[in-house]
Motif scaffolding. Structure first.
Motif, mmCIF file in Angstrom:
data_model
loop_
_atom_site.group_PDB
_atom_site.id
_atom_site.type_symbol
_atom_site.label_atom_id
_atom_site.label_comp_id
_atom_site.label_asym_id
_atom_site.label_seq_id
_atom_site.Cartn_x
_atom_site.Cartn_y
_atom_site.Cartn_z
ATOM 1 N N ALA A 20 -7.906 45.128 81.944
ATOM 2 C CA ALA A 20 -8.237 43.809 82.503
ATOM 3 C C ALA A 20 -6.988 43.212 83.148
ATOM 4 N N PRO A 21 -7.149 42.524 84.265
ATOM 5 C CA PRO A 21 -5.971 41.916 84.911
ATOM 6 C C PRO A 21 -5.398 40.794 84.049
ATOM 7 N N THR A 22 -4.094 40.647 84.100
ATOM 8 C CA THR A 22 -3.447 39.575 83.352
ATOM 9 C C THR A 22 -3.676 38.245 84.055
ATOM 10 N N ILE A 23 -3.386 37.171 83.366
ATOM 11 C CA ILE A 23 -3.513 35.837 83.964
ATOM 12 C C ILE A 23 -2.586 35.723 85.183
ATOM 13 N N ALA A 24 -1.389 36.278 85.076
ATOM 14 C CA ALA A 24 -0.443 36.222 86.199
ATOM 15 C C ALA A 24 -0.989 36.974 87.409
ATOM 16 N N GLU A 25 -1.714 38.059 87.193
ATOM 17 C CA GLU A 25 -2.317 38.791 88.305
ATOM 18 C C GLU A 25 -3.510 38.037 88.893
ATOM 19 N N GLN A 26 -4.244 37.321 88.048
ATOM 20 C CA GLN A 26 -5.404 36.573 88.522
ATOM 21 C C GLN A 26 -5.002 35.300 89.268
ATOM 22 N N PHE A 27 -3.868 34.712 88.891
ATOM 23 C CA PHE A 27 -3.399 33.452 89.481
ATOM 24 C C PHE A 27 -1.985 33.648 90.033
ATOM 25 N N PRO A 28 -1.835 34.394 91.134
ATOM 26 C CA PRO A 28 -0.497 34.761 91.605
ATOM 27 C C PRO A 28 0.234 33.707 92.438
ATOM 28 N N VAL A 29 -0.467 32.703 92.955
ATOM 29 C CA VAL A 29 0.150 31.780 93.913
ATOM 30 C C VAL A 29 0.704 30.565 93.174
ATOM 31 N N ARG A 30 2.005 30.369 93.274
ATOM 32 C CA ARG A 30 2.670 29.272 92.555
ATOM 33 C C ARG A 30 2.835 28.038 93.434
ATOM 34 N N ASP A 31 3.075 26.927 92.755
ATOM 35 C CA ASP A 31 3.479 25.672 93.407
ATOM 36 C C ASP A 31 2.502 25.166 94.460
ATOM 37 N N ILE A 32 1.214 25.224 94.147
ATOM 38 C CA ILE A 32 0.195 24.661 95.031
ATOM 39 C C ILE A 32 -0.154 23.264 94.534
ATOM 40 N N ARG A 33 -0.059 22.294 95.414
ATOM 41 C CA ARG A 33 -0.391 20.910 95.056
ATOM 42 C C ARG A 33 -1.750 20.579 95.649
ATOM 43 N N PHE A 34 -2.599 19.969 94.821
ATOM 44 C CA PHE A 34 -3.917 19.546 95.284
ATOM 45 C C PHE A 34 -3.812 18.167 95.928
ATOM 46 N N VAL A 35 -4.796 17.814 96.744
ATOM 47 C CA VAL A 35 -4.830 16.517 97.397
ATOM 48 C C VAL A 35 -4.756 15.410 96.338
ATOM 49 N N ASN A 36 -3.900 14.445 96.570
ATOM 50 C CA ASN A 36 -3.639 13.313 95.664
ATOM 51 C C ASN A 36 -3.094 13.751 94.307
ATOM 52 N N GLY A 37 -2.593 14.971 94.207
ATOM 53 C CA GLY A 37 -2.051 15.465 92.939
ATOM 54 C C GLY A 37 -0.559 15.243 92.823
ATOM 55 N N ARG A 38 -0.089 15.101 91.595
ATOM 56 C CA ARG A 38 1.341 14.917 91.334
ATOM 57 C C ARG A 38 1.925 16.124 90.618
#
Length: 80
Positions: free
Chosen positions: A6-24
């Protein structure tokens, strides 16, 4: 015949530092389907979803504590 690991969490969620609209906070997210960053909602490791925010926010953006906990827990868990 054995199933692939099974893929690891790091493999499933590889993209870092994404900010959502109105997010802090900056999240760790999955890659959007067909690389449609501009029209698909993004899913973070912490379970939140949102739209990619563009531009420069005022103030500091901190790392999402939920995403950090999920990544740390995945790294600490023994691999099967």
């Amino acid at each position: 015949m054995t199933a692939p690991p099974a893929p690891t969490i790091a493999e499933q969620f590889p993209v870092r530092d994404i900010r959502f609209v109105n997010g802090r906070t900056a999240h760790r997210t999955r890659r959007p389907v067909d690389q449609r960053w501009y029209e698909d909602p993004l899913e973070a490791a912490c379970g939140k979803t949102g739209w990619l925010a563009r531009g420069y926010p005022n103030g500091t953006i901190r790392e999402c504590p939920g995403c950090t906990r999920v990544m740390e827990a995945d790294a600490a868990s023994p691999s099967a």
